[in-house]
Design an enzyme around this catalytic site. Structure first.
Site, PDB file in Angstrom:
ATOM      1  CE  LYS A  94      47.956  39.216  41.127  1.00  0.00           C
ATOM      2  NZ  LYS A  94      48.143  39.169  39.706  1.00  0.00           N
ATOM      3  CG  HIS A 124      46.563  34.816  39.890  1.00  0.00           C
ATOM      4  ND1 HIS A 124      46.048  35.210  41.102  1.00  0.00           N
ATOM      5  CD2 HIS A 124      46.286  35.816  39.014  1.00  0.00           C
ATOM      6  CE1 HIS A 124      45.461  36.387  40.956  1.00  0.00           C
ATOM      7  NE2 HIS A 124      45.596  36.784  39.704  1.00  0.00           N
ATOM      8  CB  SER A 144      43.945  36.647  36.804  1.00  0.00           C
ATOM      9  OG  SER A 144      43.705  37.310  35.588  1.00  0.00           O
TER      10      SER A 144
END
Ligand SMILES: *Cc1c(COP(=O)(O)O)cnc(C)c1O
Length: 391
Positions: free
Chosen positions: A239, A208, A180
């Site tokens: 996300k 991610h 990340s």
């Protein structure tokens, strides 16, 4: 109130070091441009990779869910808080991820903690990349299993760890799919080969990579054509998916075990209907609008090239996460402040989130940014970088 002088003392030290930060308030929705202190600026710090936080279909699904099913669920999943939509969504997620089953947790953080703390005992060993996310580290802290941390993406060190731990009942290798803070990708094909050679299990945290890598955003396992060879995949719904939540995708037996034993699942209330239905709509968008992912990657290429041309140190990222590494903690914060004056929001990140002298401004472009947004941002980086002597 008296009694917290020891905390105040530590906070004063952060203030003296220039690393103390107040929370930044957004006065708008989470778009490519956001309003901060009454001023519209380009947002380069969100994880809203595909712009789904404000996608019309996702918002509409949330609204309809509230109308029909209410604002909350009133219970944990294991007592009275499992609605049909929760089970339907998990079946859809499993199908999307090409796994037998999936289970949704309140967040990616609680998914990692729940899995790691639950499935390992003192007979087992967890083998973890040194740069794994805090939620993996905390999950490991809660297990009685042995621990072996290997050097970041270092396959020789991973093999040494596998050789050292042959007596354990189960070895679980755990890695972020995309790291990340640096945006580099785990060498998953090599990890899987080593795991197969030494009979270990593999867990990948694709927070991610969910919605970013692999076909339709299925993650790094799909990206590397490793479907069926990674035992546990964790994804986030917070996300790129644009809402909130985490999930595990894997064998049905794992889901069954976690339902009975994972403490964050057992002891915390289930997702409200609006969250679940918005997530379901977002997964449909991933399937039906893959052009969003193409746009994310073309924006990524343009922005990375622009930063490199300006002469910034952008590390070794292969993903839309692009760090602009400046070194000193306080300089990263000053750089972030200077960028905000220039109309760009990019948060500074310092120790302990990254190593000392590796402080940075971390940027994430999204599919929602226009080319003009990114050109404007690059000019702002150039001006701020020159003003502070970074360039
Ligand atoms: C953000 C992140 C998480 C936590 O996900 P949330 O859904 O925000 O709780 C877990 N793992 C990694 C690698 C992350 O980057």
């Amino acid at each position: 109130m008296k009694g917290f002088e020891y905390l105040e003392k530590e906070i004063r030290q952060w203030q003296d070091a220039g690393t103390y930060r107040s929370l930044t308030e957004l006065e708008s929705d989470q778009g490519a441009r956001v309003v901060i202190n009454g001023k519209e600026v380009i947002q380069l710090s969100s994880n809203n990779y595909l712009g789904l936080t404000t996608h019309p279909r996702v918002k509409q699904a949330a609204l309809e869910a509230i109308e029909r099913f209410g604002a909350g669920t009133g219970s944990v999943r294991t007592i009275a808080g499992t609605f049909s939509m929760h089970e339907d969504f998990e079946r859809e997620l499993a199908e999307f991820k090409h796994t037998e089953a999936a289970l949704v947790f309140q967040s990616g953080f609680t998914a990692n903690v729940g899995i790691l703390a639950t499935i390992l005992s003192d007979q087992d060993v967890v083998i973890s990349d040194e740069l794994n996310h805090a939620s993996i580290i905390d999950g490991i802290r809660l297990t009685k299993a042995g621990r072996r941390i290997y050097k970041h993406t270092d396959m020789e060190d991973l093999e040494a760890a596998l050789k050292e731990t042959q007596d354990a009942r189960t070895r679980l290798i755990v890695t972020d799919g995309v790291f990340s803070m640096d945006g580099d990708v785990a060498p998953l094909p090599e990890i899987v080969e080593l795991a197969e050679k030494y009979h270990a299990l593999v867990m990948v945290d694709d927070a991610h990579a969910s919605g970013v890598m692999g076909r339709n955003g299925r993650g790094t396992v799909d990206h590397f054509d490793l479907n069926g060879r990674v035992h546990i995949q964790v994804g986030t719904l917070s996300k790129a998916v644009g809402v909130l939540g985490g999930y595990v995708a894997g064998p049905a037996v794992l889901r069954d075990y976690l339902i009975h034993r994972a403490r964050p699942f057992l002891f915390s209330t289930s997702h409200p209907p609006a969250v679940t239905e918005a997530c379901r709509a977002a997964i449909q968008v991933l399937k039906e609008e893959p052009e969003l992912i193409d746009k994310l990657w073309s924006n990524t290429r343009m922005f990375k090239e622009g930063l490199a041309k300006l002469g910034f140190n952008t590390g070794k990222s292969d993903t839309p996460i692009t760090p602009v590494i400046v070194g000193q903690d306080a300089l990263a914060m000053k750089f972030s402040d200077a960028l905000l004056e220039e109309g760009v929001y990019a948060q500074g990140i310092a120790f302990p989130t990254v190593k000392r002298n590796q402080a940075r401004v971390r940027t994430i472009v999204t599919a929602a940014h226009s080319r003009e947004d990114l050109e404007y941002a690059l000019e702002a980086f150039g001006r701020a970088g020159q003003r502070l002597g970074i360039l």
